[in-house]
Motif scaffolding. Sequence first.
Motif, PDB file in Angstrom:
ATOM      1  N   LYS A  66       0.669  -1.066   0.079  1.00  0.00           N
ATOM      2  CA  LYS A  66      -0.010  -0.047   0.099  1.00  0.00           C
ATOM      3  C   LYS A  66       0.849   1.124  -0.066  1.00  0.00           C
ATOM      4  N   TYR A  67       0.546   2.172  -0.784  1.00  0.00           N
ATOM      5  CA  TYR A  67       1.184   3.558  -0.764  1.00  0.00           C
ATOM      6  C   TYR A  67       0.157   4.617  -0.785  1.00  0.00           C
ATOM      7  N   SER A  68       0.642   5.956  -0.497  1.00  0.00           N
ATOM      8  CA  SER A  68      -0.150   7.002  -0.897  1.00  0.00           C
ATOM      9  C   SER A  68       0.541   8.290  -1.139  1.00  0.00           C
ATOM     10  N   ILE A  69      -0.184   9.004  -2.035  1.00  0.00           N
ATOM     11  CA  ILE A  69       0.575  10.369  -2.967  1.00  0.00           C
ATOM     12  C   ILE A  69      -0.334  11.171  -2.333  1.00  0.00           C
ATOM     13  N   PRO A  70       0.171  12.355  -1.919  1.00  0.00           N
ATOM     14  CA  PRO A  70      -0.626  13.671  -1.638  1.00  0.00           C
ATOM     15  C   PRO A  70      -1.095  14.553  -2.896  1.00  0.00           C
ATOM     16  N   ILE A  71      -0.256  14.509  -3.977  1.00  0.00           N
ATOM     17  CA  ILE A  71      -0.443  15.223  -5.113  1.00  0.00           C
ATOM     18  C   ILE A  71      -0.076  14.266  -6.590  1.00  0.00           C
ATOM     19  N   GLN A  72      -0.827  14.941  -7.658  1.00  0.00           N
ATOM     20  CA  GLN A  72      -0.559  14.065  -8.610  1.00  0.00           C
ATOM     21  C   GLN A  72       0.884  13.901  -9.057  1.00  0.00           C
ATOM     22  N   SER A  73       1.134  12.660  -9.494  1.00  0.00           N
ATOM     23  CA  SER A  73       2.733  12.256  -9.428  1.00  0.00           C
ATOM     24  C   SER A  73       2.927  11.061 -10.629  1.00  0.00           C
ATOM     25  N   ASN A  74       4.054  11.140 -11.101  1.00  0.00           N
ATOM     26  CA  ASN A  74       4.721  10.002 -12.165  1.00  0.00           C
ATOM     27  C   ASN A  74       4.957   9.026 -10.917  1.00  0.00           C
ATOM     28  N   VAL A  75       4.401   7.941 -11.095  1.00  0.00           N
ATOM     29  CA  VAL A  75       4.694   6.573  -9.815  1.00  0.00           C
ATOM     30  C   VAL A  75       5.450   5.694 -10.546  1.00  0.00           C
ATOM     31  N   THR A  76       6.503   5.180  -9.967  1.00  0.00           N
ATOM     32  CA  THR A  76       6.983   3.711 -10.277  1.00  0.00           C
ATOM     33  C   THR A  76       7.259   3.082  -8.883  1.00  0.00           C
ATOM     34  N   LEU A  77       6.740   1.727  -9.163  1.00  0.00           N
ATOM     35  CA  LEU A  77       6.943   0.758  -7.888  1.00  0.00           C
ATOM     36  C   LEU A  77       7.364  -0.422  -8.565  1.00  0.00           C
ATOM     37  N   LYS A  78       8.943  -0.554  -8.198  1.00  0.00           N
ATOM     38  CA  LYS A  78       9.641  -1.592  -8.697  1.00  0.00           C
ATOM     39  C   LYS A  78      10.094  -2.594  -7.596  1.00  0.00           C
ATOM     40  N   ILE A  79      10.366  -3.845  -8.015  1.00  0.00           N
ATOM     41  CA  ILE A  79      10.860  -4.918  -7.297  1.00  0.00           C
ATOM     42  C   ILE A  79      12.146  -5.242  -7.647  1.00  0.00           C
ATOM     43  N   PHE A  80      13.042  -5.542  -6.567  1.00  0.00           N
ATOM     44  CA  PHE A  80      14.369  -5.801  -6.950  1.00  0.00           C
ATOM     45  C   PHE A  80      14.805  -7.162  -6.077  1.00  0.00           C
ATOM     46  N   PHE A  99      13.405  -6.411  -2.552  1.00  0.00           N
ATOM     47  CA  PHE A  99      13.196  -4.813  -2.111  1.00  0.00           C
ATOM     48  C   PHE A  99      12.269  -4.310  -2.980  1.00  0.00           C
ATOM     49  N   TYR A 100      11.167  -3.547  -2.520  1.00  0.00           N
ATOM     50  CA  TYR A 100      10.277  -2.649  -3.188  1.00  0.00           C
ATOM     51  C   TYR A 100      10.672  -1.357  -3.240  1.00  0.00           C
ATOM     52  N   ARG A 101      10.670  -0.498  -4.470  1.00  0.00           N
ATOM     53  CA  ARG A 101      10.920   0.909  -4.238  1.00  0.00           C
ATOM     54  C   ARG A 101       9.931   1.663  -5.010  1.00  0.00           C
ATOM     55  N   LEU A 102       9.258   2.713  -4.171  1.00  0.00           N
ATOM     56  CA  LEU A 102       8.373   3.548  -4.561  1.00  0.00           C
ATOM     57  C   LEU A 102       8.935   5.075  -5.024  1.00  0.00           C
ATOM     58  N   GLN A 103       8.871   5.324  -6.121  1.00  0.00           N
ATOM     59  CA  GLN A 103       9.447   6.709  -6.626  1.00  0.00           C
ATOM     60  C   GLN A 103       8.153   7.452  -7.014  1.00  0.00           C
ATOM     61  N   ALA A 104       7.960   8.727  -6.446  1.00  0.00           N
ATOM     62  CA  ALA A 104       6.755   9.428  -6.829  1.00  0.00           C
ATOM     63  C   ALA A 104       7.086  10.738  -6.798  1.00  0.00           C
ATOM     64  N   GLY A 105       7.552  11.746  -7.843  1.00  0.00           N
ATOM     65  CA  GLY A 105       8.215  13.049  -7.972  1.00  0.00           C
ATOM     66  C   GLY A 105       9.518  12.700  -7.343  1.00  0.00           C
ATOM     67  N   GLU A 106       9.569  13.572  -6.537  1.00  0.00           N
ATOM     68  CA  GLU A 106      11.288  13.676  -5.739  1.00  0.00           C
ATOM     69  C   GLU A 106      11.096  12.351  -4.616  1.00  0.00           C
ATOM     70  N   PHE A 107      10.044  12.024  -4.131  1.00  0.00           N
ATOM     71  CA  PHE A 107      10.014  10.962  -3.100  1.00  0.00           C
ATOM     72  C   PHE A 107      10.510   9.718  -3.692  1.00  0.00           C
ATOM     73  N   VAL A 108      11.332   9.084  -2.925  1.00  0.00           N
ATOM     74  CA  VAL A 108      12.019   7.555  -3.073  1.00  0.00           C
ATOM     75  C   VAL A 108      12.001   6.846  -1.752  1.00  0.00           C
ATOM     76  N   GLU A 109      11.458   5.950  -1.544  1.00  0.00           N
ATOM     77  CA  GLU A 109      11.541   5.025  -0.610  1.00  0.00           C
ATOM     78  C   GLU A 109      11.700   3.629  -0.873  1.00  0.00           C
ATOM     79  N   THR A 110      12.484   2.729  -0.113  1.00  0.00           N
ATOM     80  CA  THR A 110      12.616   1.185  -0.235  1.00  0.00           C
ATOM     81  C   THR A 110      12.324   0.569   0.902  1.00  0.00           C
ATOM     82  N   LYS A 111      11.658  -0.535   0.668  1.00  0.00           N
ATOM     83  CA  LYS A 111      11.639  -1.476   1.780  1.00  0.00           C
ATOM     84  C   LYS A 111      11.867  -2.813   1.506  1.00  0.00           C
ATOM     85  N   LYS A 112      11.785  -3.637   2.532  1.00  0.00           N
ATOM     86  CA  LYS A 112      12.304  -5.157   2.367  1.00  0.00           C
ATOM     87  C   LYS A 112      11.274  -5.964   2.561  1.00  0.00           C
TER      88      LYS A 112
END
Length: 97
Positions: free
Chosen positions: A30-44, A79-92
């Motif tokens: 699950k993820y949340s974005i506060p403004i319209q963004s170009n979103v990528t969610l990738k698995i590594f 690992f999964y990484r969410l990138q949305a605009g300037e925001f980037v976060e990775t979790k295991k």
Amino acid sequence: IINYHNEHQPERFKICQNYPNPFNPSTTIKYSIPIQSNVTLKIFDVLGREVTTLVNKEQPQGNYEVEFEGSELTSGIYFYRLQAGEFVETKKMILIK
């Protein structure tokens, strides 16, 4: 991808820990974005190689959930990484078969 609406729109970028974790064969992210963004969610994989892209598109403000199916993968740490605009976060996450 499910845009699940609750009473409030998100005020900040956020990616939650997948559930269940460890998982076999599927898990929800699950993820949340506060403004319209170009979103990528990738698995590594643990070596940093891209396994798959779950999301790669412009998305409006909202709360989202994506199911990841890992039945074709070997047991291990991913690992999964969410990138949305300037925001980037990775979790295991851990796949156990």
